[in-house]
Design a protein around this motif. Sequence first.
Motif, mmCIF file in Angstrom:
data_model
loop_
_atom_site.group_PDB
_atom_site.id
_atom_site.type_symbol
_atom_site.label_atom_id
_atom_site.label_comp_id
_atom_site.label_asym_id
_atom_site.label_seq_id
_atom_site.Cartn_x
_atom_site.Cartn_y
_atom_site.Cartn_z
ATOM 1 N N ALA A 21 0.818 -1.221 0.000
ATOM 2 C CA ALA A 21 0.000 0.000 0.000
ATOM 3 C C ALA A 21 0.845 1.261 0.000
ATOM 4 O O ALA A 21 0.536 2.227 -0.706
ATOM 5 C CB ALA A 21 -0.930 -0.012 1.213
ATOM 6 N N ALA A 22 1.911 1.288 0.797
ATOM 7 C CA ALA A 22 2.762 2.480 0.844
ATOM 8 C C ALA A 22 3.432 2.725 -0.505
ATOM 9 O O ALA A 22 3.505 3.861 -0.978
ATOM 10 C CB ALA A 22 3.815 2.328 1.943
ATOM 11 N N HIS A 23 3.909 1.650 -1.136
ATOM 12 C CA HIS A 23 4.557 1.802 -2.443
ATOM 13 C C HIS A 23 3.554 2.246 -3.499
ATOM 14 O O HIS A 23 3.870 3.075 -4.375
ATOM 15 C CB HIS A 23 5.227 0.492 -2.857
ATOM 16 N N ASN A 24 2.348 1.731 -3.445
ATOM 17 C CA ASN A 24 1.312 2.147 -4.395
ATOM 18 C C ASN A 24 1.008 3.640 -4.251
ATOM 19 O O ASN A 24 0.798 4.344 -5.245
ATOM 20 C CB ASN A 24 0.040 1.335 -4.179
ATOM 21 N N ALA A 25 0.975 4.130 -3.006
ATOM 22 C CA ALA A 25 0.729 5.552 -2.766
ATOM 23 C C ALA A 25 1.877 6.393 -3.316
ATOM 24 O O ALA A 25 1.656 7.473 -3.882
ATOM 25 C CB ALA A 25 0.559 5.805 -1.272
ATOM 26 N N PHE A 26 3.079 5.907 -3.155
ATOM 27 C CA PHE A 26 4.281 6.597 -3.658
ATOM 28 C C PHE A 26 4.225 6.727 -5.178
ATOM 29 O O PHE A 26 4.403 7.813 -5.741
ATOM 30 C CB PHE A 26 5.510 5.800 -3.217
ATOM 31 N N VAL A 27 3.946 5.624 -5.856
ATOM 32 C CA VAL A 27 3.864 5.632 -7.323
ATOM 33 C C VAL A 27 2.720 6.539 -7.780
ATOM 34 O O VAL A 27 2.882 7.355 -8.695
ATOM 35 C CB VAL A 27 3.664 4.198 -7.851
#
Length: 251
Positions: free
Chosen positions: A98-104
């Motif tokens: 989830a954190a990486h998806n938000a970053f992208v």
Amino acid sequence: MTSKLIQVRLPDLGRKPHGCPEEALRSWARLQATHKSVKGLFDTLNQLRQQGDPRGAISESQRDLARAAIAFTSAGVDASLRTLLRDTLPTLLAVDGAAHNAFVGHFYDKRLQSAPTQATKQAIVALDPRAALIELYVADLTAASIQGAKDLIAVRKALGVRGEQVSDQVLKDQQPFFNARQEVVHELDLVDPSGKGTRSRRHRDIEAVGAQCGQVLLLVSEFVTLTATAVKSAALTAARSVDGVPVRNAS
């Protein structure tokens, strides 16, 4: 006669997250320091109330201690969340989730929809592009102080905290505190009088101020605790990756 003396107390933060990873330690320390400072202000306020007439009106100088508590709390919230993002994102973003998806999503929606800015270009060509992009991401998220639920939702999303863990309603419930912070810090807590004369101060209910400060500090505590758990999980997942290629976080 039963005393009607108003006592303002902050709820305890509780213990540091169990097995707290190094990435979350600075944020927790700043939160603890904030809690200690604000508690000290309310302790002083309570002592002043005890020394005076418990049936007397709360003085303006006593309300000033409540205003100072709002300012201290808001500064601590900003510092703790900014530190939490800066220190934990490198680990959280090392794995899919989830954190990486938000970053992208942030870069696609905010920085790559049009021609890249100079700051984006410099991050892309930096010696360590990943670290530079994360730093740029944190700067975007914390460019201004936390103003309310919208900013808290952005922080929650960036940290990969789920809505069922900290709901939108819980974040919206903090808005009265941020409204008070805006009035105290940016408007000097002044209001226009109804008639002739100089500007007057806003009325501050010290019990309400105590409750608001306590609630928002407990919320930040929850953010730190949940993120600490996520960091430990991400670190374990990253350690199991093959040839340094990020793999999906099992959590």
